[in-house]
Scaffold this active site. Structure first.
Site, mmCIF file in Angstrom:
data_model
loop_
_atom_site.group_PDB
_atom_site.id
_atom_site.type_symbol
_atom_site.label_atom_id
_atom_site.label_comp_id
_atom_site.label_asym_id
_atom_site.label_seq_id
_atom_site.Cartn_x
_atom_site.Cartn_y
_atom_site.Cartn_z
ATOM 1 N N GLU A 209 0.822 -1.208 0.000
ATOM 2 C CA GLU A 209 0.000 0.000 0.000
ATOM 3 C C GLU A 209 0.859 1.263 0.000
ATOM 4 O OE1 GLU A 209 -3.029 0.128 -0.576
ATOM 5 O OE2 GLU A 209 -3.933 -1.773 -0.019
ATOM 6 N N ASP B 192 -4.451 -10.071 -8.237
ATOM 7 C CA ASP B 192 -4.791 -9.207 -9.367
ATOM 8 C C ASP B 192 -3.612 -8.422 -9.924
ATOM 9 O OD1 ASP B 192 -4.693 -7.857 -6.963
ATOM 10 O OD2 ASP B 192 -6.463 -6.638 -7.307
ATOM 11 N N GLU C 175 -18.499 -6.052 -2.849
ATOM 12 C CA GLU C 175 -17.113 -6.496 -2.747
ATOM 13 C C GLU C 175 -16.941 -7.941 -3.206
ATOM 14 O OE1 GLU C 175 -13.070 -5.436 -1.420
ATOM 15 O OE2 GLU C 175 -14.833 -4.513 -2.318
ATOM 16 N N GLU D 60 -12.071 -0.096 -10.181
ATOM 17 C CA GLU D 60 -11.699 -1.068 -11.208
ATOM 18 C C GLU D 60 -12.656 -1.109 -12.400
ATOM 19 O OE1 GLU D 60 -9.269 -1.849 -7.792
ATOM 20 O OE2 GLU D 60 -11.448 -1.628 -7.953
ATOM 21 N N THR E 67 -1.052 0.621 -10.874
ATOM 22 C CA THR E 67 -2.224 -0.054 -10.313
ATOM 23 C C THR E 67 -3.008 0.857 -9.381
ATOM 24 O OG1 THR E 67 -2.962 -2.148 -9.329
ATOM 25 C CG2 THR E 67 -1.114 -1.021 -8.253
#
Length: 652
Positions: free
Chosen positions: A220, A365, A469, A488, A574
């Protein structure tokens, strides 16, 4: 005569039951938007999750069989095809047929979606997206700065949860370094707000420090903070200044030095691991905590190469790229010999797979995403080789349904979660993070499949006004009900529009914008949806809402943006941070550091160059600036993919 009466009674009873089912399951008159509609892809005849046998009739639906590709013929399908569709009905090649649609009449769809998106409406949506960002950003600066996040309901700031170190949902992300401001820097530039961008950069330089007693997740901190600092630095130092004058008076590479400082504080995560896979968390002052967990997810450990690689190549210091690349190779070498798949959780000391689920969502992902994007940025052939091999395994074991999206027998395609060693189905849900995958498919030119997969996620959005989610495709209902303003689906919508120029995606973006305004806007910003059905909210606005969700929505409608007109090739990280793809990032200042066979040091025996794979033909410049082939993607060619979305929610 009695037996005749009995037979007649049974026939009438059966007809009555059919009539009841016809009404209950939506095959009769529409009962409104919230009626239960059959979001069904033929899973009624599911096999047991352990593969032990059919729950219903033998054979099961096509989605539960892996496709037989190449010379082996088409997907496995039931031996007896169904009846031919009648006039006005969807055949098996269409979404509406698989989803239980009541017809494929084009009139309403063509009126709503297939016409050109008026320029005035496009400008209105662009301004709405900009206003959404400004409302969230201004409220963060007024009520939360210098804390990390905004609590938009009560108009307060939020930082790390010092009282509960185990609250990883908060503490993994919030490091007491003005996260939302840092994460939003390049969005300010892309929207052309030079004065606020310059003000924000100076605030970051003068007030943000990483010398904090904060334990954060390496992943993160890398994608949100390190990536944003590098993106903003390159915007400031770009001699062309495509977004307007974003230069900073007397700027002396401060953001680059801050990025270096943060990366140095993250480096202890890569030390003292027997595999080279990093620890998931570090304390920015003291390094890896003594009680640190030895388990990490594949995406968290293997999605650092873009940011670390950029930093190394800008500084001329190979350290950061090398540790990130070593972690990628270590994970790659742990993939299944049978399927080529990776699991989602691994022990960094033993290399043992703790989580054996392989899918496209949480835990995996961005690992796939960064294999491709690392190649696009740096031009390292082995990154492309790994991506192509991974993509082949994904298509072979995760993809269910027919070979082609919109033709042939069987169910439309879907990517499921399987056991990494056997390829057997592990569960019947997908998560919202998987909605990034159509955008990644656009980058490699697999646009047909991207269009089809995007339609599935948009269908869910249309039903709830948000993406839950986690969604269970067997139960046709959410498993996990919250929506934290994730980007996304918006990202994939934007990239698909750039690839196809189909105005349908502008309508999708407008739907998303209007849903966000209707269901998530609160007094001081935009709030997480706690429950996508009853629309109750949580008091949190994550930083990616400004750095990604608003940015992609704005770019979708801003056709004249320099991102689309400058002639520069751009790529998004990302976390949605913009990076120009240029020659400097493809130069290796330390060429002798990596030998041609891919080995850095003979002592690092677990790091090997992957076996040579046959390369797919990939245009590395295939990004959002790619000129669409009007012959392939002209309307109404693609309308059939999307027409059924409204049918599924009873709008047609």
């Amino acid at each position: 005569m009695q037996w005749r009466a009995l037979v007649l009674g049974l026939v009438l009873l059966r007809l009555g039951l059919h009539a009841v089912l016809w009404l209950v399951f939506g095959l009769g008159p529409s009962m409104g938007f919230y009626q239960r509609f059959p979001l069904s892809f033929g899973f009624q005849r599911l096999r047991g999750l352990d593969g032990s046998g059919p729950v219903g009739p033998p054979g099961g639906p096509a989605w539960l069989h892996r496709p037989r590709r190449g010379t082996e013929g088409p997907l496995e399908t039931p031996s007896e095809p169904g009846p031919e569709p009648g006039p006005g009905m969807c055949g098996p090649a269409h979404w509406g047929y698989a989803l239980g649609g009541r017809g494929c009449g084009p009139d309403e769809y063509e009126r709503r979606y297939s016409s050109a998106f008026p320029p005035q409406l496009r400008a209105q949506m662009r301004d709405l997206a900009r206003g959404m960002f400004v409302f969230g950003y201004d409220n963060y600066m007024a009520h939360a700065f210098p804390q990390d996040e905004l609590n938009p309901i009560y108009c307060r700031g939020r930082g790390p949860d010092r009282g509960d170190p185990s609250n990883l949902n908060i503490n993994d992300v919030l490091g007491n370094y003005s996260l939302t401001l840092v994460d939003a820097l390049d969005t300010l530039a892309i929207m052309g707000n030079s004065s606020e961008f310059q003000k924000a950069v100076k605030l970051v330089i003068n007030t943000v420090s990483f010398d904090k007693d904060s334990t954060v997740q390496v992943f993160e901190a890398t994608i949100r903070v390190l990536g944003s600092l590098l993106s903003a630095h390159r915007i400031i130092t770009d001699s062309r200044q495509p977004f307007g004058d974003m230069t900073i008076e007397d700027y002396d590479n401060e953001l680059l030095y801050m990025a270096h400082d943060l990366a140095v504080r993250l480096l202890p995560a890569f030390e003292n691991t027997k595999t080279g896979i990093p620890y998931p968390r570090v304390n920015l002052k003291t390094g890896v905590p003594p009680d640190s967990n030895n388990e990490t997810c594949t995406a968290g450990a293997g999605s650092l190469l873009v940011e670390f690689g950029i930093l190394s190549r800008l500084l001329g210091d190979s350290t950061f790229e090398w540790v990130a690349r070593r972690a990628v190779k270590a994970l790659w070498n742990l993939r299944s010999n049978n399927t080529g798949l990776l699991g989602n959780v691994v022990n960094i000391q033993t290399g043992h797979w703790v989580g054996k689920q392989s899918g496209l969502g949480a835990g995996l992902d961005s690992f796939y995403e960064y294999l491709l994007k690392s190649y696009i940025l740096f031009g390292e052939k082995e990154d492309l080789e790994m991506f192509n091999a991974a993509y082949q395994s994904i298509q072979s074991y995760l993809r269910r349904g027919r070979e082609a999206c919109n033709e042939g027998e069987g169910d439309p395609p879907l990517y499921v979660n399987v056991n990494m060693f056997s390829g057997q189905l592990m569960n019947t849900w997908i998560d919202s993070l998987q909605a990034f995958f159509p955008g990644l498919q656009v980058l490699i030119g697999d646009v047909e499949d991207a269009i089809c997969l995007h339609a599935f996620y948009y269908a869910i959005w249309k039903r709830y006004g948000a993406l839950p989610e986690r969604y269970n495709w067997q139960l046709q209902a959410p498993d996990v009900l919250f929506y934290p303003l994730r980007p996304e689906l918006v990202e994939s919508t934007y990239l698909l529009y750039q690839a196809t120029k189909n105005p349908f995606y502008l309508h999708v973006g407008m739907d998303i914008l209007q849903s966000l305004e209707k269901y998530t806007k609160v007094k001081c910003g935009y709030a997480t949806l706690h429950h996508v059905i009853d629309k109750s909210k949580e008091d949190r606005m994550e930083s990616f809402f400004l750095s990604e969700t608003c940015k992609y929505l704005y770019l979708l409608f801003d056709e004249e943006n320099p991102v689309h007109k400058s002639g520069t090739r751009y790529m998004f990280t990302t976390e949605g941070h913009i990076i120009s793809v240029d020659k400097r990032l493809r130069e290796l200042p330390w060429k002798e550091f990596f030998s041609e066979d891919g080995k850095r040091d003979q002592e690092e025996k677990f790091v090997h160059r992957p076996k040579s794979q046959e390369l797919r033909i990939i245009n590395s410049s295939s990004n959002c600036n790619r000129v669409p082939d009007e012959r392939r993607y002209s309307l109404p060619l693609k309308s059939v993919y999307m027409r059924q979305i409204d049918q599924m929610v009873g709008l047609i």
